[in-house]
Each structure stands twice: as structure tokens, then as C-alpha cells.
Design an enzyme around this catalytic site. Structure first.
Site, PDB file in Angstrom:
ATOM      1  N   ALA A 104       0.820  -1.219   0.000  1.00 11.81           N
ATOM      2  CA  ALA A 104       0.000   0.000   0.000  1.00 11.81           C
ATOM      3  C   ALA A 104       0.852   1.267   0.000  1.00 11.81           C
ATOM      4  O   ALA A 104       0.325   2.373   0.006  1.00 11.81           O
ATOM      5  CB  ALA A 104      -0.932   0.012   1.210  1.00 11.81           C
ATOM      6  N   GLY A 105       2.164   1.100  -0.022  1.00 13.19           N
ATOM      7  CA  GLY A 105       3.062   2.259   0.010  1.00 13.19           C
ATOM      8  C   GLY A 105       3.178   2.932  -1.347  1.00 13.19           C
ATOM      9  O   GLY A 105       2.589   2.499  -2.332  1.00 13.19           O
ATOM     10  N   GLN A 106       3.977   3.996  -1.374  1.00 12.76           N
ATOM     11  CA  GLN A 106       4.161   4.783  -2.606  1.00 12.76           C
ATOM     12  C   GLN A 106       4.743   3.953  -3.750  1.00 12.76           C
ATOM     13  O   GLN A 106       4.257   4.013  -4.869  1.00 12.76           O
ATOM     14  CB  GLN A 106       5.111   5.953  -2.315  1.00 12.76           C
ATOM     15  N   ILE A 107       5.786   3.175  -3.452  1.00 15.62           N
ATOM     16  CA  ILE A 107       6.397   2.357  -4.514  1.00 15.62           C
ATOM     17  C   ILE A 107       5.404   1.288  -4.955  1.00 15.62           C
ATOM     18  O   ILE A 107       5.209   1.057  -6.150  1.00 15.62           O
ATOM     19  CB  ILE A 107       7.735   1.731  -4.053  1.00 15.62           C
ATOM     20  N   GLN A 165      10.708 -12.389   7.360  1.00 18.20           N
ATOM     21  CA  GLN A 165      10.327 -12.648   5.969  1.00 18.20           C
ATOM     22  C   GLN A 165      11.189 -13.735   5.339  1.00 18.20           C
ATOM     23  O   GLN A 165      10.688 -14.556   4.569  1.00 18.20           O
ATOM     24  CB  GLN A 165      10.361 -11.340   5.165  1.00 18.20           C
ATOM     25  N   VAL A 214      13.911  -4.354  -2.183  1.00 11.96           N
ATOM     26  CA  VAL A 214      13.903  -2.939  -2.561  1.00 11.96           C
ATOM     27  C   VAL A 214      14.032  -2.066  -1.314  1.00 11.96           C
ATOM     28  O   VAL A 214      14.676  -1.022  -1.329  1.00 11.96           O
ATOM     29  CB  VAL A 214      12.603  -2.592  -3.330  1.00 11.96           C
ATOM     30  N   ASP A 225      20.017   2.905  -9.537  1.00 14.83           N
ATOM     31  CA  ASP A 225      21.314   3.592  -9.676  1.00 14.83           C
ATOM     32  C   ASP A 225      21.848   3.418 -11.101  1.00 14.83           C
ATOM     33  O   ASP A 225      22.378   4.350 -11.705  1.00 14.83           O
ATOM     34  CB  ASP A 225      22.323   3.022  -8.671  1.00 14.83           C
ATOM     35  N   HIS A 279      23.914  -0.052  -2.369  1.00 14.27           N
ATOM     36  CA  HIS A 279      22.949   0.989  -2.752  1.00 14.27           C
ATOM     37  C   HIS A 279      23.002   2.062  -1.662  1.00 14.27           C
ATOM     38  O   HIS A 279      22.185   2.115  -0.757  1.00 14.27           O
ATOM     39  CB  HIS A 279      21.543   0.404  -2.884  1.00 14.27           C
TER      40      HIS A 279
END
Length: 327
Positions: A13-16, A112, A129, A159, A187
């Protein structure tokens, strides 16, 4: 039509997630002939928002969307998953040290990793991610007995794409004319975008740009691009991160273009003298669902120094995670 594959997405449900799910359901990640079942994971307090995302996915009536599940239980989300995109992570809050962030996220990725080992397909392909992505991927694979560590990857494709875009802009060419871009390492701001093997329209990139621009402008611009976007937008990269995640999985699943490679962070097996075990970004090619690190590239002193700095940062993170008892 092929049998559907199961794609688990955390932080759905997040932005990404919001930029990602509709494109997966439209066939942009696994192909226009591959039905998908989306298995979406969120934390309990975001389940209401996830309901709204599920309604929107239904309302798109995607022909390739063969099923949809929303849950706050990792064992339900990862059940029989063929792919797992681990997007959800605790964000860094004001006053937090990187160590604090590792500790909070360590718990998430420990759980997870265990759930994936327990219920996902044995050949599940995992992309982390959520930041700190490389070390979160390390924690996940170390806590996933029975799964192949090589199937746990972290995202440096954003990147890689940022580096291609900056080089294209500088040389006045299209990004499609740029090949053999490489991002080495973590990253983070220590990453090393490498132009020594890159080509623009078949010509060595460093024949077209000078070393001063490369060192003083290009490297810092790519490394600090995420921070620049936060400053401008008031929020972190979401659509570009979702795009990179789709491209990472697409190339891994369907193969990289002939004569080119991409950047993926994968568990090191000692390639290029990089310490084994850390999740480090390398140039890779992929075919038939398997990736291989590109070997035999010549590494000069300028590159070697930067490759070692970013490796050291990952070793330090690994030591911190060990001290916290997470691996």
C-alpha cells in the site's frame, strides 16, 4: 495462455507499491502472455489502505490478473510464491543512526526470510527494494534455510538507470544507445557507477566525457540522486524505484539483451576479489531465469579503490548485523 505465476509484494500500500502493482498486473514485468496472481502484504495498520489498492486493481479489469490476495501475514503472502518483491521496510526517522535502521529492519527481514523458506516455492526469485537493501537481502537469505542464497538479490537497477540517464544527457544521446553501464557495491552514497566499460553508440564513454566530469560531477550526481529527489519532491523516489524493480525482475526472468549487461546486487562468491557473502552490485547477464556475473573485466586502480570502499561499508554493515544477532 500460460499457467499463472504468484508474485508476492510487501509494503503493497506504500508509494512504490502503488506505482508497481498496476504495471505488474498489466504484464510489464513478466510479459504480455503471463497471467499473475498478486499476493500483497502490509502491516496491520495499513490494511485499510491496501483494501483501496485492491479495489483499484479490480477496477482496472486487467486480463492478466488471475487472482488477488491481501494479508498482513507473511506466510499467507509468500505461499507458493514464484517471485517476491520485498518493498516494505521501516523508513529512517530523524535522529536514527544506520545501526538503528538495521536493527528495526533486521526483525522484518529475519521474519520474511523464514516465511519464504517455509512456504514459498523452492526456486522463488527474491528482490529486496526496502533500504538498506543490500544488507536487508543478506539478513533475509541468512534466515532462509533451504533456499538458494543466489536467488536473493537487492536493487541497484535504479542507480544503474540514473547513471545511464546522466551519461545520455551529457553526451546528447538516447539512453537506448548506452550499453555496458555498471554499478558496483552498495545501494548507498559509496556506490561506484563505472564508466570504464560503458559504451555510447559503440564508442567508449570515456572518449566522449572527460575524467574531471566523471569524477567530480557524474559519480556524486548518481550517488546523491535519491537525496536530491527527496529535497525537490518532499518524498523519496517512488515511480522510478518501481520502474527499476520491474526491469530488474523482467531481465532476470526473461533475459538481458544480447551484448549488454545490467547491474544487480547479489551474494558475492568472491568475483573481482569482493569478500564472499555480502550482497554486492555486479554487472550481470541473465538467460532462462538464471543470472551470471560478468567476469574478466579489467579493473584499474581508480575503480578498484572505489570498489573496495563500498565493499568495506557492506562488511561493516554485516558485522553490525552479526552483533545484533540477526544472522
Amino acid at each position: 495462455m500460460k499457467a499463472p505465476v504468484r508474485v508476492a509484494v510487501t509494503g503493497a500500500a506504500g508509494q512504490i507499491g502503488y506505482s508497481l502493482l498496476f504495471r505488474i498486473a498489466a504484464g510489464e514485468m513478466l510479459g504480455k502472455d503471463q497471467p499473475v496472481i498478486l499476493q500483497l502484504l502490509e502491516i496491520p495498520q495499513a490494511m485499510k489502505a491496501l483494501e483501496g489498492v485492491v479495489m483499484e486493481l479490480e477496477d482496472c479489469a486487467f486480463p492478466l490478473l488471475a487472482g488477488l490476495e491481501a494479508t498482513d501475514d507473511p506466510k499467507v503472502a509468500f505461499k507458493d510464491a514464484d517471485y517476491a518483491l520485498l518493498v516494505g521496510a521501516a523508513p529512517r526517522k530523524a535522529g536514527m543512526e544506520r545501526r538503528d535502521l538495521l536493527q528495526v529492519n533486521g526483525k522484518i527481514f529475519t521474519e520474511q526470510g523464514r516465511a519464504l523458506a517455509e512456504v514459498a516455492k523452492k526456486d522463488v526469485k527474491v528482490l529486496v527494494v526496502g533500504n538498506p537493501a543490500n544488507t536487508n537481502a543478506l539478513i533475509a537469505y541468512k534466515n532462509a534455510p533451504g533456499l538458494n542464497p543466489r536467488n536473493f538479490t537487492a536493487m541497484t537497477r535504479l542507480d544503474h538507470n540514473r547513471a545511464k540517464a546522466q551519461l545520455a544527457k551529457k553526451t546528447g544521446t538516447g539512453v537506448d544507445r548506452i550499453r555496458r553501464m555498471t554499478v558496483w557495491g552498495n545501494h548507498s552514497s559509496t556506490m561506484f557507477p563505472d564508466l570504464f566499460h560503458a559504451e555510447v553508440d559503440g564508442r567508449p564513454a570515456l572518449e566522449l566525457v572527460d575524467m574531471e566530469w566523471y569524477e567530480k560531477v557524474f559519480i556524486p550526481t548518481v550517488a546523491q540522486r535519491g537525496a536530491a529527489i527527496i529535497q525537490a519532491r518532499g518524498a523519496s523516489s517512488a515511480a522510478s524505484a518501481a520502474n527499476a524493480a520491474i526491469e530488474h525482475i523482467r531481465d532476470w526472468a526473461l533475459g538481458t539483451p544480447e551484448g549488454d549487461w545490467v547491474s544487480m546486487a547479489v551474494p558475492s562468491q568472491g568475483e573481482y576479489g569482493i569478500p564472499e557473502g555480502i550482497v554486492y552490485s555486479f554487472p550481470v547477464t541473465a538467460k532462462d531465469g538464471a543470472y551470471r556475473v560478468v567476469e574478466g573485466l579489467e579493473i584499474n586502480e581508480f575503480a578498484r579503490k572505489r570498489m573496495e570502499i563500498t565493499a568495506q561499508e557492506l562488511l561493516d554493515e554485516m558485522e553490525q548485523v552479526k552483533a545484533l544477532g540477526l544472522i
